[in-house]
Design an enzyme around this catalytic site. Structure first.
Site, short mmCIF file in Angstrom:
data_model
loop_
_atom_site.label_atom_id
_atom_site.label_comp_id
_atom_site.label_asym_id
_atom_site.label_seq_id
_atom_site.Cartn_x
_atom_site.Cartn_y
_atom_site.Cartn_z
N SER A 131 4.77 2.46 7.74
CA SER A 131 4.33 1.38 6.83
C SER A 131 5.47 0.87 5.98
CB SER A 131 3.22 1.87 5.91
OG SER A 131 2.05 2.13 6.64
N ASP A 169 -0.67 -7.41 1.62
CA ASP A 169 -0.01 -6.11 1.67
C ASP A 169 1.52 -6.31 1.74
OD1 ASP A 169 -0.16 -3.21 3.91
OD2 ASP A 169 0.46 -3.43 1.81
N HIS A 210 0.82 -1.21 0.00
CA HIS A 210 0.00 0.00 0.00
C HIS A 210 0.86 1.26 0.00
CE1 HIS A 210 0.40 0.04 4.52
NE2 HIS A 210 0.32 1.35 4.34
#
Lengths: 440, 251
Positions: free
Chosen positions: B201, B100, B39
């Site tokens: 992330s 992901d 992502h």
């Protein structure tokens, strides 16, 4: 007088034969046969008035300016001179007959009819080569060397090395261009071992095919006029090989054996106007020309199947010991062969053997190499070892390990003879400064 | 990183700073791969990602080798050759972060050293790293106290049992169709303010394998509900080891 035609045979008869010959008759015959023949005359029938010393009637025979006799009478008569079966042979090619009859053929008042004669003549070959047949005062000289008779003639020839002169009788030495092409043979001075003639200009040439070397061996006796103080002033024996003079000889001491190293040799023999030396004789042989014995430059060079002697058309194969390269100058050779040439030289000069060099080892990314043995070079049998930049990389090798050796083929190989170098792979999860909790 | 500490140089040498659609993190694998969250490349909610992976690779900036952002930048960018997104990742599904995970192949291999080292992948037979209470450490350049960090921070978090994660999620998600798949795990605290946050992330959740003495990446910072308000959710790397090795072709 009637000349007899020049025939090889014929007959001569008294006048009126076979009728009684007339009185008061003189008849003459000249028998002439071709040159190279003699006349042979025989009486087939002879019937003349006998008388003492053939005073009355007679036949007179002459040849070569000699009287061959005066003949008369009958067969079995007590007086006279009957020729019987006698053969009258001339020395030359002519014979003269003369017949004479007196004024009567009476005997105690009785006329006796003497019938006369019938003679045959033939030409007989004159063997001019027989010394007994040599005509007196013959202007033609005898053959100096060899005489060969034939019907009606003869010719002369000469011994080897001599040439028949223009007079067809005398022989003169001919040795100005004697050529020998066999691989071995003999040659000598003219008349050897008898004294050689004077005023000689002899040239003996030996010509063999390329690659052969002529060897001259002098036989005994060896005698050439000499002088004690001056070198060969009178007569000389010169030996040349390919135009280069090997030596000039005279005296009584034989030169022995001479290796000319040439396929072309000329022998010149020059004599002056006098001397009684017996001359010389040579036995020549030939063998393939030799090349120099090959010698290696260094101890790493191998000459395959080394022979004690190398001759024309022989060849050698040269290689190097393991770990060495054949080099010609700066050029590497895969193989080497040299051939012994016709002129006694090798067609290529000996190469060298240089140690194999593998060059610099391949760089190892994220690593390095180091030399294991000394001196640290890239030559045959040098050893290196690879390592990685630890602790961030670890080495991954093939089954052959991390050691590489300079091989005979000029490459760096591991213990399994593989050329692939190790790899440096990342080491994961090993920080230099891992976190460490202190307080609890 | 909330409730964490400053990382020393050489403590998290695999940490990458990414800048693709904003700040993110990643981890070095081998000497030319960056493991990150999908992502960070295809964010959810952008609606119709029309940019191609090649174009994204061209504009992606990856930094390695320092704990200070400014110094990182000075060390220079590592250009990306190619991007690999896991096929299970769906950027259109806002509440589902399954798959992901992504790999970035660098154009040039990096030279390893004290400040640049790869993280290890977990052994596929070992599942103990995900057991309830197993401690792990996450580093990142993400938000700390509402400010994006200029230095690398790290925090120690325990892995949490699946049922606890699900229970907590059920209590928090209301009617949102948030998916907690088997390819995820959660870690953290319910009451202690220690967590990962925006900007982290793609960074990896690492544990120390005491048998081998190596640090192993067991998770990738993926999603959460707020920051430091409960558990954080991480992509379960163990389930993607084969996919990673298939792409990176590393033994």
């Amino acid at each position: 007088s009637s000349p007899v035609p020049r025939r090889l045979f014929g007959e001569i008869k008294s006048p009126g034969y076979p009728k009684p010959y007339p009185n008061d008759n003189i008849s003459v015959w000249d028998i002439h046969v071709p040159k190279g023949y003699v006349v042979k005359l025989t009486f087939r029938h002879f019937d003349l008035e006998p008388s003492e010393s053939c005073f009355y009637d007679y036949v007179k025979i002459k040849a070569d300016k000699k009287n061959l006799g005066r003949y008369c009478g009958q067969l079995g008569s007590t007086t006279g001179n009957h020729p019987g079966r006698k053969e009258f042979v001339s020395k030359g090619n002519r014979m003269h007959l003369a017949f004479h009859s007196d004024f009567s053929n009476e005997d105690n008042g009785t006329v006796i009819p003497y019938r006369g004669f019938l003679a045959y003549y033939q030409a007989v070959d004159l063997d001019e080569c027989d010394p007994n047949n040599a005509a007196e005062n013959d202007e033609r000289p005898q053959c100096q060397h060899f005489c060969h008779n034939y019907m009606g003639g003869y010719f002369c020839s000469c011994r080897t090395g001599y040439q028949l002169q223009s007079d067809h009788h005398s022989c003169k030495v001919e040795c100005s261009s004697e050529l020998f092409t066999e691989t071995s043979g003999y040659l000598s001075s003219p008349e050897y071992p008898q004294p050689y003639p004077e005023d000689l200009r002899c040239n003996y040439s030996i010509r063999l095919q390329r690659g052969l070397s002529i060897i001259l061996r002098f036989l005994e006796p060896f005698e050439i006029d000499e002088h004690q103080q001056v070198h060969c002033p009178y007569d000389q024996l010169k030996i040349q090989a390919r135009g280069r003079e090997i030596g000039e000889f005279c005296g009584r001491e034989s030169p022995g054996s001479i290796e000319t190293n040439s396929n072309e040799v000329d022998i010149l023999f020059l004599t002056d106007e006098s001397g009684f030396s017996r001359g010389w004789k040579i036995h020549y042989t030939s063998e393939k020309i030799r090349c120099p014995q090959p010698v290696p430059w260094d101890r790493f060079t191998i000459i395959r199947d080394l022979q004690p002697v190398y001759q024309f058309q022989d060849y050698i194969v040269v290689s190097c010991k393991t770990g060495y390269n054949l080099m010609e100058g700066n050029r590497k050779l895969l193989s080497f062969t040299a051939v012994c040439q016709a002129d006694g030289t090798w067609h290529q000069s000996m190469p060298r053997c240089e140690t194999v060099n593998c060059g610099n080892p391949a760089d190892l990314k994220n690593g390095a190499f180091s030399y294991v043995n000394k001196p640290a070079n890239n030559n045959y049998q040098s050893v290196i070892t690879y390592r990685c930049n630890e602790p961030y990389y670890h080495i991954v090798t093939g089954a052959g390990g991390d050691r590489f050796t300079c091989s005979p083929e000029g490459t760096w190989v591991d213990q399994d003879n593989q050329v692939r170098i190790p790899a440096c792979l990342p080491v994961c999860g090993k920080p230099d400064n891992p976190i460490a909790e202190v307080q609890r | 990183i909330l409730g964490g500490k400053s990382a020393s140089r050489g403590s998290f040498p695999w940490q990458a700073l990414t800048s693709i659609h904003g700040r993110g993190g990643g981890a070095l694998l081998g000497d030319r791969w960056i493991l990150t969250a999908a992502h960070t490349i295809f964010p959810k909610g952008l609606g119709g990602n029309n940019v191609s992976l090649d174009q994204l690779a061209e504009k992606a900036n990856i930094f390695l080798g320092h704990t200070d952002v400014e110094e990182l930048h000075k060390l220079g960018n590592h250009p990306v050759r190619k991007i690999f997104i896991h096929p299970d990742y769906n950027p259109e599904d806002y509440y589902n972060f399954d798959g992901d995970i992504a790999l970035l192949e660098l154009k040039h291999p990096v030279t390893l050293g004290p400040t640049v080292l790869p993280i290890c992948l977990p052994d596929t037979t070992n599942t103990t790293f995900y057991m309830d209470g197993h401690m792990g450490y996450v580093s990142g350049f993400g938000v700390e106290k509402n400010f994006i960090s200029n230095n690398l921070k790290y925090v120690g978090l325990p892995a949490i049992a699946r049922e606890k994660c699900q229970r907590w999620l059920d209590s928090k998600k209301r009617h949102l169709p948030i998916v907690f798949s088997e390819n995820m795990f959660c870690a953290g605290f319910l009451t202690i303010k220690r967590d990962t946050c925006q900007g982290d992330s793609g960074s990896v959740f690492t544990v120390l394998d005491t048998e081998s003495g190596r640090w192993v990446a067991t998770g990738i910072v993926s999603w959460g509900i707020g920051c430091a308000e409960g558990y954080g959710f991480y992509t379960k790397v163990l389930n993607y080891v084969d996919w990673i090795k298939g792409i990176a072709k590393e033994d």
